[in-house]
Motif scaffolding. Structure first.
Motif, PDB file in Angstrom:
ATOM      1  N   ASP A   5      60.138   8.149 -21.956  1.00 55.19           N
ATOM      2  CA  ASP A   5      58.701   7.944 -21.756  1.00 55.19           C
ATOM      3  C   ASP A   5      58.162   8.877 -20.683  1.00 55.19           C
ATOM      4  O   ASP A   5      57.028   9.362 -20.778  1.00 55.19           O
ATOM      5  N   LEU A   6      58.960   9.129 -19.664  1.00 55.50           N
ATOM      6  CA  LEU A   6      58.545  10.056 -18.618  1.00 55.50           C
ATOM      7  C   LEU A   6      58.426  11.475 -19.171  1.00 55.50           C
ATOM      8  O   LEU A   6      57.472  12.196 -18.852  1.00 55.50           O
ATOM      9  N   LEU A   7      59.377  11.883 -20.018  1.00 53.20           N
ATOM     10  CA  LEU A   7      59.291  13.203 -20.624  1.00 53.20           C
ATOM     11  C   LEU A   7      58.065  13.326 -21.527  1.00 53.20           C
ATOM     12  O   LEU A   7      57.420  14.384 -21.576  1.00 53.20           O
ATOM     13  N   ASP A   8      57.727  12.257 -22.230  1.00 53.71           N
ATOM     14  CA  ASP A   8      56.528  12.273 -23.076  1.00 53.71           C
ATOM     15  C   ASP A   8      55.266  12.445 -22.243  1.00 53.71           C
ATOM     16  O   ASP A   8      54.340  13.162 -22.644  1.00 53.71           O
ATOM     17  N   SER A   9      55.231  11.809 -21.083  1.00 52.30           N
ATOM     18  CA  SER A   9      54.048  11.935 -20.228  1.00 52.30           C
ATOM     19  C   SER A   9      53.915  13.329 -19.619  1.00 52.30           C
ATOM     20  O   SER A   9      52.821  13.720 -19.200  1.00 52.30           O
ATOM     21  N   LEU A  10      55.012  14.086 -19.600  1.00 52.76           N
ATOM     22  CA  LEU A  10      54.983  15.437 -19.042  1.00 52.76           C
ATOM     23  C   LEU A  10      54.866  16.506 -20.116  1.00 52.76           C
ATOM     24  O   LEU A  10      55.171  17.668 -19.877  1.00 52.76           O
ATOM     25  N   ALA A 294      56.564  19.953 -15.756  1.00 50.51           N
ATOM     26  CA  ALA A 294      55.158  19.601 -15.963  1.00 50.51           C
ATOM     27  C   ALA A 294      54.266  20.838 -15.906  1.00 50.51           C
ATOM     28  O   ALA A 294      53.331  20.987 -16.703  1.00 50.51           O
ATOM     29  N   VAL A 295      54.558  21.746 -14.984  1.00 56.26           N
ATOM     30  CA  VAL A 295      53.754  22.970 -14.870  1.00 56.26           C
ATOM     31  C   VAL A 295      53.906  23.831 -16.117  1.00 56.26           C
ATOM     32  O   VAL A 295      52.911  24.342 -16.666  1.00 56.26           O
ATOM     33  N   MET A 296      55.120  24.008 -16.596  1.00 56.20           N
ATOM     34  CA  MET A 296      55.332  24.836 -17.781  1.00 56.20           C
ATOM     35  C   MET A 296      54.714  24.218 -19.023  1.00 56.20           C
ATOM     36  O   MET A 296      54.275  24.941 -19.929  1.00 56.20           O
ATOM     37  N   ASN A 297      54.639  22.897 -19.072  1.00 60.60           N
ATOM     38  CA  ASN A 297      54.059  22.213 -20.232  1.00 60.60           C
ATOM     39  C   ASN A 297      52.562  21.994 -20.095  1.00 60.60           C
ATOM     40  O   ASN A 297      51.958  21.318 -20.941  1.00 60.60           O
ATOM     41  N   GLY A 298      51.944  22.523 -19.026  1.00 58.40           N
ATOM     42  CA  GLY A 298      50.510  22.353 -18.837  1.00 58.40           C
ATOM     43  C   GLY A 298      50.115  20.981 -18.351  1.00 58.40           C
ATOM     44  O   GLY A 298      48.970  20.550 -18.557  1.00 58.40           O
ATOM     45  N   ARG A 299      51.009  20.268 -17.690  1.00 62.43           N
ATOM     46  CA  ARG A 299      50.719  18.930 -17.149  1.00 62.43           C
ATOM     47  C   ARG A 299      50.948  18.923 -15.641  1.00 62.43           C
ATOM     48  O   ARG A 299      51.650  18.051 -15.115  1.00 62.43           O
ATOM     49  N   ALA A 300      50.359  19.892 -14.951  1.00 62.97           N
ATOM     50  CA  ALA A 300      50.587  20.021 -13.506  1.00 62.97           C
ATOM     51  C   ALA A 300      50.100  18.798 -12.744  1.00 62.97           C
ATOM     52  O   ALA A 300      50.730  18.367 -11.771  1.00 62.97           O
ATOM     53  N   GLU A 301      48.969  18.217 -13.158  1.00 64.49           N
ATOM     54  CA  GLU A 301      48.438  17.044 -12.449  1.00 64.49           C
ATOM     55  C   GLU A 301      49.387  15.866 -12.552  1.00 64.49           C
ATOM     56  O   GLU A 301      49.614  15.152 -11.563  1.00 64.49           O
ATOM     57  N   LEU A 306      54.157  12.651  -9.364  1.00 58.77           N
ATOM     58  CA  LEU A 306      55.526  12.142  -9.400  1.00 58.77           C
ATOM     59  C   LEU A 306      56.096  12.033  -7.987  1.00 58.77           C
ATOM     60  O   LEU A 306      55.942  12.930  -7.164  1.00 58.77           O
ATOM     61  N   THR A 307      56.736  10.930  -7.719  1.00 54.54           N
ATOM     62  CA  THR A 307      57.462  10.722  -6.476  1.00 54.54           C
ATOM     63  C   THR A 307      58.851  10.192  -6.812  1.00 54.54           C
ATOM     64  O   THR A 307      59.146   9.855  -7.969  1.00 54.54           O
TER      65      THR A 307
END
Length: 610
Positions: A5-10, A294-301, A306-307
């Motif tokens: 699920d975390l990978l899907d969100s990224l 996340a940056v490479m997939n365009g999900r930098a925000e 993430l912590t």
């Protein structure tokens, strides 16, 4: 919440997953070149004995006419490869002349090789023919022994040290040992270098697959696993082309080894599996890797939010129950893992034995070795297309079982094809090899999904060890053909069918999240077992419907003849009408069961009233 699920969100299957998978599968394609390299570097050309050195003309002249006086002919009229006349039979050069059983001897002065196809091979360089022919097979067995040792070593190291470290080392070791193989001039040094190369096969393939699977969301795992199979297919085609262009064996060895230096350099950029980092308490490094993803997939925000606490929450239950250390006994300690391990032992051993029994001796088909290599590679393309479709829409278990059973049947049927129909035999063998290659790749993915993350690498390493045992046994099974020609195909075919049956006892993993720990897998196994028990209990306790009873048919007790015994509610309608009362019950057509829709008919044989 699962880690997928975390990978899907990224970004799910985004740019990172595509580039990451491509960079890992490219070395796997050239790895296939090394696996089948001895089909060309150890090819056996046509050869015959060199003439006696004390007869200058016989030793130097190898034309057809002079050869007739030096070397006897076999039953097919070709020169004997391992015998010569003790003295040149000059009388045989005259027409209508024959010598009466002249004395023969071994090739004391060496051999003359046909260099029209292969300018040089290890067979020519070290004379691995006749009495020394088993040394050629020994070199391949030593390579497979290296693969066996590498599966045990790198499988265990990857669970302890991570996936990336052993993978980077494997690239470097393969590059160095491959160059050493081409450089050294002794057969013993060649075998040692090939052993080291074999070790890296397991280190590269196991860690590459684990990294691809653990960085890939659920919906992309099937395609990623099949792409691994296509990389092997591409490697076989590359090998055929490179071997055709580069005939000397040393230059061919260098051509397929030097690229791994490039793979070694860029592999430092590849991030470690965040699943493994989280399970081993390295949360900060896992967060850093996930932010890069996340940056490479365009999900930098999403990555900035993430912590360590957020990331750990996706895998918290698994972190709490993970063991500090694992051993090989963990594969047999608990019921669910033990069942998976035993089934996979049979599957990997049988699949590997049949696969290498078909693919590692291309000269036996009597056609061009380059053509057969291309055919054996091309056949994998449609086979893997079918495998991809069935794994996505049907499931892993049915796909692997079907391909193994079909391959076994192909191998067994092939022994009934006449020997002179070489093209048909080759085509049928290629189809069987395609099925085995597809099942091999499918079972790689299937194994990675069956074992939990905690022991995934150890499980895959142990399964790969069984596959290497199969590769070692394959040449021994082939030698049984000296006693009976039907033994090798029966052995390869029967074990393949047995492996297909063993797959049926494994759980389906299609669209299922990866299990992280042994405890989670055992908990899921117990839940499925309890659900099956509850289902069986419901079947036993469910009331029977559709059968008339005394209470459901008004007046039945007053109108029935014979014994005053209530019908068995679980008996069939026909049995009640015959055994309970002599009268017959007819259900009116076109209506559902109602008490008014039943009527008692007179018996065909009315009984006497008491």
């Amino acid at each position: 919440m699962a880690f997928t699920d975390l990978l899907d969100s990224l970004g799910g299957v985004g740019r990172f997953q595509l580039i990451y998978t491509a960079l890992l599968l490219l070395p796997c394609s050239l790895l296939a070149c090394h696996n089948f390299l001895q089909n060309f570097t150890a090819a056996v050309p046509h050869h015959h004995c060199r003439g006696p050195t004390n007869h200058t003309a016989a030793a130097t002249n190898t034309s057809g006419a002079w050869l007739r006086a030096i070397v006897p002919l076999d039953q097919l009229g070709a020169p004997e490869p391992c015998q010569r006349f003790t003295e040149p039979q000059w009388a045989l050069l005259s027409p209508n002349t024959s010598a009466h059983e002249p004395a023969t001897e071994g090739c004391k002065d060496g051999w003359v090789y046909d260099r029209s196809v292969f300018p040089s091979t290890i067979v020519m360089e070290w004379d691995l023919v006749c009495e020394a022919r088993p040394l050629r097979d020994l070199a391949q067995s030593i390579y497979m022994a290296g693969v066996l040792v590498g599966a045990a070593v790198f499988g265990s190291l990857a669970d302890r040290l991570g996936r990336k470290g052993p993978l980077v080392w494997s690239y470097l070791q393969l590059a160095v040992s491959g160059v050493a193989t081409a450089y050294f001039g002794s057969f013993s040094a060649y075998c040692i270098s090939r052993f080291l190369m074999g070790m890296t096969f397991s280190g590269i393939i196991l860690n590459s697959l684990s990294l691809v699977v653990e960085w890939m969301p659920t919906q992309g795992r099937t395609v990623a696993g099949v792409l691994l199979g296509y990389s092997f297919t591409l490697g076989q085609l590359i090998l055929a082309g490179v071997a055709y262009l580069i005939r000397p064996w040393r230059w061919l060895q260098l051509a397929v080894s030097i690229p791994f230096l490039i793979f070694f350099l860029y592999s430092w950029w590849l991030p470690e599996s965040s699943r493994w980092l989280l399970l081993h308490g390295k949360s900060q490094l896992a967060v850093e890797n996930l932010r890069k993803v996340a940056v490479m997939n365009g999900r930098a925000e999403e990555g900035e939010r993430l912590t360590k606490e957020v990331v750990s929450s996706y895998i918290q239950s698994e972190i709490a129950s993970v063991r500090t250390s694992n051993s090989i006994l963990d594969l047999f300690r608990t019921p669910a893992i033990r069942k998976v391990t035993f089934c996979l032992m049979v599957v990997w051993f049988s699949n590997s034995m049949a696969y290498y029994g078909l693919a590692m001796d291309l000269q036996k088909f009597g056609l061009s070795v380059y053509l057969v290599q291309v055919l054996f590679g091309v056949i994998d393309i449609p086979a893997m297309l079918v495998a991809t479709t069935t794994m996505i829409y049907v499931g892993r278990r049915a796909t692997v079982a079907s391909f193994l059973i079909l391959a076994g049947l192909m191998v067994i049927v092939n022994m009934f094809v006449p020997e002179d129909m070489q093209t048909l035999r080759t085509a049928q063998a290629a189809l069987g090899k395609g099925c085995l290659a597809s099942s091999f790749i499918c079972v790689y993915l299937f194994t990675g999904e069956l074992y939990p993350t905690e022991i995934r690498q150890m499980g895959m390493g142990f399964a790969s060890v069984n596959a290497r045992f199969g590769g070692l046994v394959a040449p021994l099974v082939t030698t049984l053909g000296e006693f009976s020609t039907i033994l090798p195909p029966i052995g390869f075919g029967a074990t393949s069918i047995l492996a297909g049956l063993a797959v049926c006892f494994l759980a389906e993993t299609r669209n299922a999240p990866l299990v992280e720990t042994i405890e989670a897998m055992e908990r899921s196994h117990r839940e499925r077992k309890r659900e099956r028990q509850r289902h069986r209990q419901r079947e036993k306790q469910a009331p029977c419907t559709g059968s008339p009873t005394w209470d459901s048919i008004p007046g039945l007790q007053d109108r029935a003849l014979g014994q005053r015994q209530a019908p068995n509610p679980c008996a069939t309608q026909g049995s009640q009408s015959k055994e309970v009362f002599p009268g017959r019950i007819r259900k009116k057509r076109g209506k559902k069961f109602l008490s008014s829709s039943w009527e008692l008919l007179p018996s065909k044989k009315p009984s006497k009233l008491p």
